[in-house]
Write a protein that holds these residues in place. Sequence first.
Motif, mmCIF file in Angstrom:
data_model
loop_
_atom_site.group_PDB
_atom_site.id
_atom_site.type_symbol
_atom_site.label_atom_id
_atom_site.label_comp_id
_atom_site.label_asym_id
_atom_site.label_seq_id
_atom_site.Cartn_x
_atom_site.Cartn_y
_atom_site.Cartn_z
ATOM 1 N N UNK A 37 0.814 -1.196 -0.013
ATOM 2 C CA UNK A 37 0.132 0.063 0.002
ATOM 3 C C UNK A 37 1.075 1.181 0.054
ATOM 4 N N UNK A 38 2.174 0.983 1.300
ATOM 5 C CA UNK A 38 2.463 1.986 1.107
ATOM 6 C C UNK A 38 3.259 2.331 -0.169
ATOM 7 N N UNK A 39 3.815 1.691 -0.690
ATOM 8 C CA UNK A 39 5.051 1.659 -1.618
ATOM 9 C C UNK A 39 4.875 2.565 -2.907
ATOM 10 N N UNK A 50 3.060 5.482 -2.688
ATOM 11 C CA UNK A 50 3.426 6.890 -2.697
ATOM 12 C C UNK A 50 4.845 6.799 -2.355
ATOM 13 N N UNK A 51 5.576 5.832 -1.498
ATOM 14 C CA UNK A 51 7.217 6.326 -1.519
ATOM 15 C C UNK A 51 8.040 6.653 -3.152
ATOM 16 N N UNK A 52 6.913 5.908 -4.036
ATOM 17 C CA UNK A 52 8.397 6.004 -5.304
ATOM 18 C C UNK A 52 8.190 6.524 -5.902
ATOM 19 N N UNK A 53 6.717 8.121 -5.670
ATOM 20 C CA UNK A 53 6.698 9.184 -6.200
ATOM 21 C C UNK A 53 6.774 9.731 -5.674
ATOM 22 N N UNK A 54 7.133 10.240 -4.409
ATOM 23 C CA UNK A 54 7.844 10.878 -3.237
ATOM 24 C C UNK A 54 9.834 11.107 -3.569
ATOM 25 N N UNK A 55 9.981 9.620 -4.000
ATOM 26 C CA UNK A 55 11.328 9.586 -4.235
ATOM 27 C C UNK A 55 12.061 9.939 -5.727
ATOM 28 N N UNK A 66 9.329 0.796 5.812
ATOM 29 C CA UNK A 66 10.596 -0.601 5.574
ATOM 30 C C UNK A 66 10.371 -0.123 3.268
ATOM 31 N N UNK A 67 11.545 -0.804 3.003
ATOM 32 C CA UNK A 67 11.702 -0.352 1.750
ATOM 33 C C UNK A 67 13.119 -0.204 1.120
ATOM 34 N N UNK A 68 14.316 -0.619 1.837
ATOM 35 C CA UNK A 68 15.591 -0.257 1.520
ATOM 36 C C UNK A 68 15.736 -0.865 0.419
ATOM 37 N N UNK A 69 15.775 -2.152 0.167
ATOM 38 C CA UNK A 69 16.128 -2.989 -0.325
ATOM 39 C C UNK A 69 16.042 -2.426 -2.072
ATOM 40 N N UNK A 70 14.223 -2.397 -1.872
ATOM 41 C CA UNK A 70 13.816 -1.420 -3.675
ATOM 42 C C UNK A 70 13.920 -0.141 -3.475
ATOM 43 N N UNK A 124 7.830 -4.110 -7.719
ATOM 44 C CA UNK A 124 7.770 -4.532 -5.703
ATOM 45 C C UNK A 124 6.614 -4.899 -5.223
ATOM 46 N N UNK A 125 5.623 -4.227 -6.047
ATOM 47 C CA UNK A 125 4.049 -3.743 -5.331
ATOM 48 C C UNK A 125 3.757 -5.569 -5.654
#
Length: 414
Positions: free
Chosen positions: A74-76, A78-83, A126-130, A358-359
């Motif tokens: 669910x969070x990926x 959002x974090x992907x867009x922010x990255x 989380x999500x360091x590796x991706x 990843x999702x």
Amino acid sequence: MPTEDPATIDPSPPVNWQRNLMVVWIGCFLTGAAFSLVMPFLPLYVEQLGITGHRELNLWSGLVFSITFLFSALASPFWGGLADRRGRKLMLLRSALGMAIIMVLMGLAQNIWQFLGLRAMLGVLGGFVPNANALIATQVPRNRSGWALGTLSTGAVSGALLGPLIGGFLADRYGLRPVFFITASVLFICFLLTWYAVKEQFTRVHKRDMLSGRQVFASLKKPKLVLGLFITTMIIQVATGSIAPILTLYVREISNNIENLAFISGFIASVPGFAALLSAPRLGKLGDRIGPERILIAMLIFSILVLIPMAFVQNPWQLAVLRFLLGVADGALLPAVQTLLIYNCSNQVAGRIFSYNQSFRDIGNVSGPLLGSSVAATLGFRAVFVVTAIVVLFNAIYSYWFLARKVHEPPSEE
């Protein structure tokens, strides 16, 4: 730690991506070790928090395994867009520090609901590796991306290899709660290393200038193939995750309640990682010659042949041997999918494509433990391996169907 390949050095890179590769490799190693420190004995920790009874323990173990990946899925986006707007290094720092804090709180949990909530927060933060994969993928020259991403993948695998052994030993010697605090310390070291050593030249992108999801897929030459690879990734993780929540309990059942259960379970949990570490580079090189799609299908079939005998083992050492053989296949599956994704997308959308993949992987990580724990609760532990083999058989047929007529096309140098 990986060594630099002289053939991969770009004479004028915008950043020293070889240095970044080595640094984030260490970060992925520490993250993989940190997570796997606690994974083998999570069912025992659930039991310590007051959940008893065969059915309840299986169901709660599946929940605490899967909820992390549910919230990660669910969070990926959002974090992907922010990255994409603020930079990947910031996401690495956010992930490492956030996970360190959550691990401390897990060690202080007093009941199963607190622990479940913290496992959910671990997925959110989380999500360091991706993010490490995204950072390197956007810095490395495109014709070197297969080597770089393949090298990077060995970091988390190496950490996951050592983590269960160390975590099992520490749990047997000091108890379960202290291992969470040790894990938090490892993640904080990862945060400091990333802060001081990772370099990124990032041009901020405004949200209004980013491609929409529909535009990303419209830019692909073979969008149906890419979507098929997403689904394959999901099913691979379903098969892997279905075994995870019942492994320790299965070892206890076939070993007559041995005293050093956490250590033996940790050893058996680590065996596939060791096998994957050995097989991934060799099978990856073979895939470069004959095509990653052939490696993918062949290793899915091999997985079926290994999973079925697991339902009939009589002691932990038989299970360990079969887990090693399964790890040989695991070392090739996801790298083969990632290589096919690289071949079928452009630099402009590569980060988003990997984020979507990843999702789907997280969705598989949610479904797998729930499937395994549900089957174990109703049909017993041994039935889990048979059901998992059926899932992998479906994946092999599905993958062959959408890849059979696709020609292996390596990426051009850019």
